[in-house]
Design a protein around this motif. Structure first.
Motif, PDB file in Angstrom:
ATOM      1  N   SER A   6       0.857  -1.188   0.000  1.00 31.20           N
ATOM      2  CA  SER A   6       0.000   0.000   0.000  1.00 31.20           C
ATOM      3  C   SER A   6       0.892   1.237   0.000  1.00 31.20           C
ATOM      4  N   VAL A   7       0.731   2.077  -1.023  1.00 28.86           N
ATOM      5  CA  VAL A   7       1.558   3.277  -1.144  1.00 28.86           C
ATOM      6  C   VAL A   7       0.639   4.451  -1.470  1.00 28.86           C
ATOM      7  N   PRO A   8       0.543   5.444  -0.582  1.00 25.23           N
ATOM      8  CA  PRO A   8      -0.300   6.600  -0.902  1.00 25.23           C
ATOM      9  C   PRO A   8       0.302   7.430  -2.031  1.00 25.23           C
ATOM     10  N   GLU A   9      -0.568   7.951  -2.871  1.00 27.86           N
ATOM     11  CA  GLU A   9      -0.158   8.869  -3.926  1.00 27.86           C
ATOM     12  C   GLU A   9      -0.826  10.206  -3.644  1.00 27.86           C
ATOM     13  N   LEU A  10      -0.009  11.214  -3.384  1.00 23.78           N
ATOM     14  CA  LEU A  10      -0.519  12.527  -3.026  1.00 23.78           C
ATOM     15  C   LEU A  10      -0.452  13.460  -4.218  1.00 23.78           C
ATOM     16  N   ILE A  11      -1.537  14.158  -4.469  1.00 22.78           N
ATOM     17  CA  ILE A  11      -1.541  15.197  -5.489  1.00 22.78           C
ATOM     18  C   ILE A  11      -0.985  16.452  -4.838  1.00 22.78           C
ATOM     19  N   VAL A  12      -0.023  17.074  -5.501  1.00 23.87           N
ATOM     20  CA  VAL A  12       0.616  18.284  -4.980  1.00 23.87           C
ATOM     21  C   VAL A  12       0.428  19.416  -5.983  1.00 23.87           C
ATOM     22  N   THR A  13       0.527  20.650  -5.501  1.00 28.27           N
ATOM     23  CA  THR A  13       0.286  21.790  -6.383  1.00 28.27           C
ATOM     24  C   THR A  13       1.530  22.220  -7.150  1.00 28.27           C
ATOM     25  N   MET A  40       6.940  11.643  -8.782  1.00 30.84           N
ATOM     26  CA  MET A  40       8.090  11.103  -8.058  1.00 30.84           C
ATOM     27  C   MET A  40       7.637   9.966  -7.152  1.00 30.84           C
ATOM     28  N   TYR A  41       8.434   8.909  -7.106  1.00 27.19           N
ATOM     29  CA  TYR A  41       8.224   7.797  -6.177  1.00 27.19           C
ATOM     30  C   TYR A  41       9.358   7.879  -5.162  1.00 27.19           C
ATOM     31  N   LEU A  42       9.004   8.083  -3.884  1.00 26.09           N
ATOM     32  CA  LEU A  42       9.990   8.361  -2.839  1.00 26.09           C
ATOM     33  C   LEU A  42      10.025   7.255  -1.795  1.00 26.09           C
ATOM     34  N   GLU A  43      11.174   7.153  -1.100  1.00 26.41           N
ATOM     35  CA  GLU A  43      11.311   6.173  -0.031  1.00 26.41           C
ATOM     36  C   GLU A  43      12.219   6.708   1.069  1.00 26.41           C
ATOM     37  N   LEU A  44      11.854   6.364   2.301  1.00 29.17           N
ATOM     38  CA  LEU A  44      12.675   6.679   3.478  1.00 29.17           C
ATOM     39  C   LEU A  44      12.459   5.579   4.509  1.00 29.17           C
ATOM     40  N   ASN A  45      13.521   4.840   4.820  1.00 30.49           N
ATOM     41  CA  ASN A  45      13.460   3.789   5.842  1.00 30.49           C
ATOM     42  C   ASN A  45      12.305   2.816   5.618  1.00 30.49           C
ATOM     43  N   MET A  50       4.123   8.357  -3.172  1.00 34.28           N
ATOM     44  CA  MET A  50       4.184   8.895  -4.529  1.00 34.28           C
ATOM     45  C   MET A  50       3.627  10.315  -4.499  1.00 34.28           C
ATOM     46  N   LEU A  51       4.263  11.211  -5.243  1.00 31.17           N
ATOM     47  CA  LEU A  51       3.820  12.593  -5.359  1.00 31.17           C
ATOM     48  C   LEU A  51       3.653  12.924  -6.830  1.00 31.17           C
ATOM     49  N   GLU A  52       2.526  13.528  -7.174  1.00 29.26           N
ATOM     50  CA  GLU A  52       2.301  13.930  -8.559  1.00 29.26           C
ATOM     51  C   GLU A  52       1.619  15.288  -8.586  1.00 29.26           C
ATOM     52  N   TRP A  59      -7.289  11.289 -11.115  1.00 32.21           N
ATOM     53  CA  TRP A  59      -8.458  10.806 -10.390  1.00 32.21           C
ATOM     54  C   TRP A  59      -8.704  11.732  -9.202  1.00 32.21           C
ATOM     55  N   VAL A  60      -9.476  12.759  -9.405  1.00 33.12           N
ATOM     56  CA  VAL A  60      -9.784  13.723  -8.352  1.00 33.12           C
ATOM     57  C   VAL A  60     -11.279  13.609  -8.065  1.00 33.12           C
ATOM     58  N   THR A  61     -11.609  13.340  -6.814  1.00 30.37           N
ATOM     59  CA  THR A  61     -13.004  13.095  -6.449  1.00 30.37           C
ATOM     60  C   THR A  61     -13.748  14.347  -6.002  1.00 30.37           C
ATOM     61  N   GLY A  62     -13.063  15.453  -5.877  1.00 30.57           N
ATOM     62  CA  GLY A  62     -13.689  16.698  -5.459  1.00 30.57           C
ATOM     63  C   GLY A  62     -12.704  17.842  -5.582  1.00 30.57           C
ATOM     64  N   GLU A  63     -13.188  19.029  -5.280  1.00 23.85           N
ATOM     65  CA  GLU A  63     -12.339  20.217  -5.363  1.00 23.85           C
ATOM     66  C   GLU A  63     -11.215  20.132  -4.334  1.00 23.85           C
ATOM     67  N   LEU A  64     -10.012  20.485  -4.767  1.00 20.37           N
ATOM     68  CA  LEU A  64      -8.856  20.447  -3.876  1.00 20.37           C
ATOM     69  C   LEU A  64      -8.596  21.853  -3.327  1.00 20.37           C
ATOM     70  N   ASN A  65      -8.757  21.982  -2.025  1.00 14.42           N
ATOM     71  CA  ASN A  65      -8.497  23.237  -1.335  1.00 14.42           C
ATOM     72  C   ASN A  65      -7.452  22.999  -0.263  1.00 14.42           C
ATOM     73  N   TYR A  66      -6.626  24.009  -0.027  1.00 17.83           N
ATOM     74  CA  TYR A  66      -5.616  23.934   1.033  1.00 17.83           C
ATOM     75  C   TYR A  66      -6.319  23.973   2.391  1.00 17.83           C
ATOM     76  N   PRO A  67      -5.885  23.187   3.361  1.00 19.32           N
ATOM     77  CA  PRO A  67      -4.842  22.176   3.307  1.00 19.32           C
ATOM     78  C   PRO A  67      -5.374  20.880   2.694  1.00 19.32           C
ATOM     79  N   LEU A  68      -4.560  20.300   1.818  1.00 16.48           N
ATOM     80  CA  LEU A  68      -4.939  19.030   1.210  1.00 16.48           C
ATOM     81  C   LEU A  68      -4.818  17.916   2.243  1.00 16.48           C
TER      82      LEU A  68
END
Length: 138
Positions: A6-13, A40-45, A50-52, A59-68
């Motif tokens: 399981s690897v979360p993929e975060l949408i970033v601005t 980017m696919y990142l790893e630490l320990n 994943m960040l995109e 695949w965005v299910t709704g409006e993205l407002n800060y804070p994500l």
């Protein structure tokens, strides 16, 4: 590379801001990236993420407002908690919740950790922890 189940993929601005925070401050390494997709696919320990950067065809299910990522925090176990805190302070990065020692019950034992919380450039909440051990419940 061993891939987590399981690897979360975060949408970033802005991927550049995320790259600076996740790689330069937190210490993640880039396992691979697709620069044309700003991915980017990142790893630490052993922690992988994943960040995109936000694009039209995601695949965005709704409006993205800060804070994500409202309503979620990601716990990241690290070996060098003080090093990360020092880099955050040097970068004048705001800490969401300061360093503390916490003990969490799991059945008949408590797991101890030092922890603090910080938000990434898009507001995702990260709980950075270093394990300090287990103890019997008193």
């Amino acid at each position: 590379v061993e891939w987590n189940a399981s690897v979360p993929e975060l949408i970033v601005t802005e991927q550049e801001n995320s790259d600076y925070f996740w790689v330069n401050i937190l210490g993640f390494s880039v396992k691979y990236q697709r620069t044309e997709e700003k991915f980017m696919y990142l790893e630490l320990n052993g922690a992988q993420i994943m960040l995109e950067e936000l694009q039209d065809d995601q695949w965005v299910t709704g409006e993205l407002n800060y804070p994500l990522g409202r309503g979620i925090n990601f716990q990241l176990e690290v070996k060098q908690l003080d090093d990360i805190l020092n880099r955050l302070h040097k970068a004048q990065w705001s800490i969401f919740s300061g360093l503390e020692e916490r003990w969490y019950r799991a059945e008949n034992v408590e797991h101890g950790q030092k922890q603090f919380l910080v938000q990434d450039p898009d507001g995702y909440l990260l709980r950075i922890i270093a394990v300090i051990g287990d103890r019997a419940i008193s």
